[in-house]
Write a protein that holds these residues in place. Sequence first.
Motif, short mmCIF file in Angstrom:
data_model
loop_
_atom_site.label_atom_id
_atom_site.label_comp_id
_atom_site.label_asym_id
_atom_site.label_seq_id
_atom_site.Cartn_x
_atom_site.Cartn_y
_atom_site.Cartn_z
N GLY A 91 0.73 -1.07 -0.07
CA GLY A 91 -0.13 -0.09 -0.19
C GLY A 91 0.75 1.21 0.10
N CYS A 92 2.23 1.22 -0.49
CA CYS A 92 3.12 2.60 -0.34
C CYS A 92 3.63 2.25 -1.71
CB CYS A 92 4.15 2.36 0.77
SG CYS A 92 3.25 2.25 2.31
N PHE A 93 4.24 3.73 -2.20
CA PHE A 93 5.11 3.74 -3.38
C PHE A 93 6.09 3.07 -2.96
CE2 PHE A 93 2.42 7.62 -3.54
CZ PHE A 93 1.96 7.54 -4.85
N GLN A 94 6.75 2.36 -3.96
CA GLN A 94 7.97 1.39 -3.95
C GLN A 94 9.08 2.29 -4.85
OE1 GLN A 94 7.85 -2.50 -4.99
NE2 GLN A 94 9.98 -3.16 -4.02
N VAL A 95 10.12 2.59 -4.53
CA VAL A 95 11.18 3.39 -5.05
C VAL A 95 12.38 2.63 -4.92
CG1 VAL A 95 10.14 5.59 -5.00
CG2 VAL A 95 11.62 4.77 -3.19
N GLN A 96 13.35 2.90 -5.92
CA GLN A 96 14.78 2.29 -5.84
C GLN A 96 15.40 2.95 -4.71
OE1 GLN A 96 15.77 -0.40 -7.98
NE2 GLN A 96 13.82 -0.37 -8.58
N PRO A 97 16.34 1.98 -4.02
CA PRO A 97 17.12 2.59 -2.89
C PRO A 97 18.19 3.39 -3.68
CG PRO A 97 17.55 0.24 -3.24
CD PRO A 97 16.45 0.32 -4.21
N ILE A 98 18.58 4.70 -2.88
CA ILE A 98 19.55 5.52 -3.26
C ILE A 98 20.78 5.33 -2.61
CG2 ILE A 98 17.75 7.06 -4.50
CD1 ILE A 98 18.20 8.75 -1.94
N LEU A 99 20.51 4.91 -1.37
CA LEU A 99 21.84 4.54 -0.39
C LEU A 99 21.83 3.13 -0.17
CD1 LEU A 99 21.18 7.50 2.01
CD2 LEU A 99 22.82 7.39 0.18
N GLU A 100 22.86 2.52 0.05
CA GLU A 100 23.18 1.11 0.45
C GLU A 100 24.04 1.15 1.69
OE1 GLU A 100 24.57 -1.52 -2.51
OE2 GLU A 100 23.00 -0.42 -4.21
N PHE A 101 23.72 0.63 2.66
CA PHE A 101 24.28 0.32 3.76
C PHE A 101 24.92 -0.98 3.97
CE2 PHE A 101 21.11 3.63 4.70
CZ PHE A 101 21.92 4.64 4.95
N ASP A 102 26.09 -1.32 4.44
CA ASP A 102 26.99 -2.68 4.60
C ASP A 102 26.50 -3.36 6.09
OD1 ASP A 102 27.96 -2.52 1.98
OD2 ASP A 102 29.72 -1.30 2.78
#
Length: 97
Positions: A86-97
Amino acid sequence: MAISREEVEHIAELAKLALTEEEKTLYAEQLSAILEYFRQLQEVDTSGIPPTATVLPIRNVFRPDEPGEPMSREELLRNAPAQADGCFQVQPILEFD
């Protein structure tokens, strides 16, 4: 007021323009003519003319801000390229290790 070739070269350098010798001569003449027109405009008596921002009548082009019914979640997500839970899904812009 005449603009010299040196002044044209200085302006061109500030604007990072590479001018040919013919262009420098042409622009010196054109800029000098423009400044001459401004000198002529400064001679016009405008003491009886009130300052104005526009000569056109001012009118509001916006509609009245009136509260309405909120859109449903389904309506909001109808054109979403991707959705999840029920939410907008967007590509991640930050990646955490």
